[in-house]
Write an enzyme that holds these catalytic residues in place. Sequence first.
Site, mmCIF file in Angstrom:
data_model
loop_
_atom_site.group_PDB
_atom_site.id
_atom_site.type_symbol
_atom_site.label_atom_id
_atom_site.label_comp_id
_atom_site.label_asym_id
_atom_site.label_seq_id
_atom_site.Cartn_x
_atom_site.Cartn_y
_atom_site.Cartn_z
ATOM 1 N N GLU A 44 0.852 -1.192 0.000
ATOM 2 C CA GLU A 44 0.000 0.000 0.000
ATOM 3 C C GLU A 44 0.889 1.243 0.000
ATOM 4 O O GLU A 44 1.548 1.540 0.993
ATOM 5 C CB GLU A 44 -0.909 -0.001 1.233
ATOM 6 C CG GLU A 44 -1.731 1.258 1.427
ATOM 7 C CD GLU A 44 -2.368 1.320 2.801
ATOM 8 O OE1 GLU A 44 -2.602 2.442 3.287
ATOM 9 O OE2 GLU A 44 -2.637 0.257 3.399
ATOM 10 N N THR A 71 -4.342 6.033 2.444
ATOM 11 C CA THR A 71 -4.641 7.385 2.917
ATOM 12 C C THR A 71 -5.403 8.150 1.838
ATOM 13 O O THR A 71 -5.149 9.326 1.578
ATOM 14 C CB THR A 71 -3.363 8.147 3.342
ATOM 15 O OG1 THR A 71 -2.485 7.259 4.043
ATOM 16 C CG2 THR A 71 -3.710 9.276 4.296
ATOM 17 N N LYS A 131 -10.775 -1.634 7.712
ATOM 18 C CA LYS A 131 -9.496 -1.467 8.392
ATOM 19 C C LYS A 131 -9.744 -0.854 9.765
ATOM 20 O O LYS A 131 -10.253 0.269 9.864
ATOM 21 C CB LYS A 131 -8.576 -0.559 7.572
ATOM 22 C CG LYS A 131 -7.197 -0.368 8.196
ATOM 23 C CD LYS A 131 -6.343 0.603 7.400
ATOM 24 C CE LYS A 131 -6.722 2.046 7.669
ATOM 25 N NZ LYS A 131 -5.776 3.005 7.036
#
Length: 209
Positions: A44, A71, A131
């Site tokens: 990621e 993000t 998450k």
Amino acid sequence: MMTSTDPLAPLAADRVIAVIRAAEIPDAAALCAALREGGIHWVEFTYTTPDLAGHLRRAAPEAGAGLGAGTVLTAAQAEQAIEAGARYLVTPGVRPAVAEAAAPAGIPVVMGALTPTEVARALDLEAAAVKIFPAHALGPRHFKDLGGPYPGTPLVASGGVNATNAAAFLAAGALAVCAGSDVVPPAAVAAADWRQITERAREFTAALG
């Protein structure tokens, strides 16, 4: 509940996403190759890193289906990351605009949440996984507790996860964990110390049992 047809289904076997937060990434493809050699196939790259789109494009041939953008806060970021080759998106919190932007492209979203209410909102937005961030704030027991009202929901532990506690999160019901600076220290990334990163990845995956 995740099925074999879900794009994130292989994550259940791999169990780790390496999260890259570095001011400088000299070779995104080589970084992915180093992680893969150490047993980590999911990477990621986050929007806290300069030139994220460029890194995604360069990493795409090496990372393949394991390439994600993290993000992600806005629809514009989501669209840019998808165009650059991201195969999944990760948010730090509940972001409806990101879910809306990803849906037409069929790109799964791992939606950030912490509380039961936020998990419900993420599921309402058809998140492929949720998450739990910051995972260390409430620890592995929180994952067991969430399994009561949300059985079968794919949960990913992120924030404060390291080689000493990752196995506990998995044992408590997490589908996968996110490995940050424990595996990919920004200084090692900037120095292109791929051997160190491979060894750190190997040690982290070995600690999962």
